[in-house]
Design a protein around this motif. Structure first.
Motif, PDB file in Angstrom:
ATOM      1  N   ARG A  47      -9.284  -2.653   6.873  1.00 56.65           N
ATOM      2  CA  ARG A  47      -8.335  -2.420   5.776  1.00 56.65           C
ATOM      3  C   ARG A  47      -7.687  -3.726   5.340  1.00 56.65           C
ATOM      4  N   THR A  53      -7.937   2.372  -1.028  1.00 53.34           N
ATOM      5  CA  THR A  53      -8.407   1.816   0.234  1.00 53.34           C
ATOM      6  C   THR A  53      -9.489   2.722   0.801  1.00 53.34           C
ATOM      7  N   ALA A  98       0.851  -1.191   0.000  1.00 47.46           N
ATOM      8  CA  ALA A  98       0.000   0.000   0.000  1.00 47.46           C
ATOM      9  C   ALA A  98       0.886   1.240   0.000  1.00 47.46           C
ATOM     10  N   SER A  99       0.404   2.297  -0.656  1.00 51.75           N
ATOM     11  CA  SER A  99       1.132   3.559  -0.738  1.00 51.75           C
ATOM     12  C   SER A  99       0.246   4.696  -0.238  1.00 51.75           C
ATOM     13  N   PHE A 100       0.857   5.593   0.504  1.00 54.33           N
ATOM     14  CA  PHE A 100       0.158   6.749   1.062  1.00 54.33           C
ATOM     15  C   PHE A 100       0.327   7.954   0.143  1.00 54.33           C
ATOM     16  N   SER A 159       0.630   8.134  11.319  1.00 58.27           N
ATOM     17  CA  SER A 159      -0.629   8.184  10.597  1.00 58.27           C
ATOM     18  C   SER A 159      -0.908   9.630  10.208  1.00 58.27           C
ATOM     19  N   SER A 181      -3.666   0.484  -2.754  1.00 57.68           N
ATOM     20  CA  SER A 181      -3.086  -0.839  -2.615  1.00 57.68           C
ATOM     21  C   SER A 181      -2.776  -1.363  -4.014  1.00 57.68           C
ATOM     22  N   PHE A 202      -4.309   7.360   7.291  1.00 60.92           N
ATOM     23  CA  PHE A 202      -3.587   6.180   6.830  1.00 60.92           C
ATOM     24  C   PHE A 202      -2.138   6.280   7.281  1.00 60.92           C
ATOM     25  N   GLU A 216      -4.954   6.255   0.392  1.00 56.17           N
ATOM     26  CA  GLU A 216      -4.098   5.077   0.312  1.00 56.17           C
ATOM     27  C   GLU A 216      -4.497   4.262  -0.905  1.00 56.17           C
ATOM     28  N   ASN A 250       1.581   6.776   7.014  1.00 51.40           N
ATOM     29  CA  ASN A 250       2.528   7.455   6.132  1.00 51.40           C
ATOM     30  C   ASN A 250       3.920   6.967   6.519  1.00 51.40           C
TER      31      ASN A 250
END
Length: 115
Positions: A69, A60, A9-11, A33, A40, A25, A38, A27
């Motif tokens: 999640r 997400t 997953a990427s923020f 957070s 995925s 989310f 986010e 980071n």
């Protein structure tokens, strides 16, 4: 070719109040957070050509607890197994992910695919 399936997953930082999917989310860059979005991503990594091929990227949905999640990530993984990997029978060697995915439900899903 032979492949590895990767999931992570990427923020994306975002400060707007009306952005769809905005929530708190993790980071990783800030080790905390933060408010943002986010995504995925599941990708195939070629063992021979050193290439990555994104298969599925999903936003997400923010929820109050982390368990929800994880269920979203698992749903994405199962969808990719059933819808996108049929043509790779026998060529997928492993699934790789960080510790966030080291849960019984993920191990069971991967094991069910006989990887």
């Amino acid at each position: 070719s032979r492949f590895i399936l990767a999931i992570d997953a990427s923020f994306i930082p975002k400060s707007g109040k009306k952005t769809e999917g905005l929530g708190a989310f993790w980071n990783g860059s800030a080790s905390r957070s933060d408010t943002g979005l986010e995504l995925s991503c599941l990708a195939l990594i070629s063992l021979t050509g050193q290439h990555a091929f994104p298969l599925d990227i999903r936003q997400t949905r923010p929820k109050q607890d982390r368990a929800d999640r994880l269920e979203q990530y698992l749903e994405q993984l199962k969808d990719v197994f059933t819808q996108r990997l049929a043509g790779l029978s026998g060529q997928l060697r492993a699934v790789v992910a960080d510790g966030q995915y080291a849960k019984k439900m993920f191990m069971d899903a991967v094991h069910a695919e006989q990887i």
